[in-house]
Design a protein around this motif. Structure first.
Motif, PDB file in Angstrom:
ATOM      1  N   GLU A   2       0.853  -1.179   0.000  1.00 29.38           N
ATOM      2  CA  GLU A   2       0.000   0.000   0.000  1.00 29.38           C
ATOM      3  C   GLU A   2       0.893   1.234   0.000  1.00 29.38           C
ATOM      4  O   GLU A   2       1.240   1.780   1.030  1.00 29.38           O
ATOM      5  CB  GLU A   2      -0.880  -0.010   1.236  1.00 29.38           C
ATOM      6  CG  GLU A   2      -1.841  -1.184   1.273  1.00 29.38           C
ATOM      7  CD  GLU A   2      -2.679  -1.194   2.529  1.00 29.38           C
ATOM      8  OE1 GLU A   2      -2.700  -0.176   3.249  1.00 29.38           O
ATOM      9  OE2 GLU A   2      -3.280  -2.224   2.799  1.00 29.38           O
ATOM     10  N   SER A   3       1.246   1.665  -1.171  1.00 29.48           N
ATOM     11  CA  SER A   3       2.057   2.871  -1.289  1.00 29.48           C
ATOM     12  C   SER A   3       1.160   4.013  -1.759  1.00 29.48           C
ATOM     13  O   SER A   3       0.404   3.855  -2.718  1.00 29.48           O
ATOM     14  CB  SER A   3       3.224   2.656  -2.255  1.00 29.48           C
ATOM     15  OG  SER A   3       2.735   2.317  -3.519  1.00 29.48           O
ATOM     16  N   GLY A   4       1.244   5.089  -1.075  1.00 27.49           N
ATOM     17  CA  GLY A   4       0.402   6.220  -1.398  1.00 27.49           C
ATOM     18  C   GLY A   4       0.904   6.980  -2.618  1.00 27.49           C
ATOM     19  O   GLY A   4       2.060   6.910  -2.996  1.00 27.49           O
ATOM     20  N   SER A   5       0.006   7.695  -3.200  1.00 30.64           N
ATOM     21  CA  SER A   5       0.330   8.530  -4.347  1.00 30.64           C
ATOM     22  C   SER A   5       0.825   9.889  -3.853  1.00 30.64           C
ATOM     23  O   SER A   5       0.372  10.376  -2.833  1.00 30.64           O
ATOM     24  CB  SER A   5      -0.919   8.690  -5.202  1.00 30.64           C
ATOM     25  OG  SER A   5      -0.693   9.656  -6.187  1.00 30.64           O
ATOM     26  N   PRO A   6       1.716  10.541  -4.581  1.00 31.09           N
ATOM     27  CA  PRO A   6       2.132  11.894  -4.171  1.00 31.09           C
ATOM     28  C   PRO A   6       0.971  12.879  -4.187  1.00 31.09           C
ATOM     29  O   PRO A   6       0.996  13.894  -3.504  1.00 31.09           O
ATOM     30  CB  PRO A   6       3.181  12.271  -5.214  1.00 31.09           C
ATOM     31  CG  PRO A   6       3.627  11.001  -5.814  1.00 31.09           C
ATOM     32  CD  PRO A   6       2.492  10.041  -5.687  1.00 31.09           C
ATOM     33  N   ASP A   7      -0.072  12.587  -4.925  1.00 29.49           N
ATOM     34  CA  ASP A   7      -1.234  13.473  -4.992  1.00 29.49           C
ATOM     35  C   ASP A   7      -2.107  13.387  -3.741  1.00 29.49           C
ATOM     36  O   ASP A   7      -2.990  14.201  -3.542  1.00 29.49           O
ATOM     37  CB  ASP A   7      -2.087  13.164  -6.214  1.00 29.49           C
ATOM     38  CG  ASP A   7      -1.340  13.426  -7.507  1.00 29.49           C
ATOM     39  OD1 ASP A   7      -0.418  14.284  -7.491  1.00 29.49           O
ATOM     40  OD2 ASP A   7      -1.671  12.806  -8.517  1.00 29.49           O
TER      41      ASP A   7
END
Length: 71
Positions: free
Chosen positions: A64-69
């Motif tokens: 679960e890697s988040g988006s920079p947005d």
């Protein structure tokens, strides 16, 4: 001379089995053997069976890697 022929035949058989294993993995045909080995390990080697399930769960899990947005 007989030993040379025996070793040559053995090398041909092993090369054929290696080729077949790589072909089966590429085409997804190895799942039956994996299931049979998992059943064997469940019956006779319980710690190996538990490790097998843990590794399968880790492979199925997605990171679960988040988006920079998302900031």
């Amino acid at each position: 001379m007989a030993y040379v022929l025996f070793l040559a035949g053995l090398a041909v058989v092993l090369a054929g089995l290696t080729w077949f294993a790589s072909w089966a993995r590429r085409h997804g045909r190895g799942s039956g053997m994996a299931g049979a080995l998992a059943a064997y390990e469940e019956a006779y080697r319980t710690t190996a069976h538990q490790s097998h399930h843990e590794l399968r769960q880790q492979a199925d899990r997605k990171s679960e890697s988040g988006s920079p947005d998302d900031l």
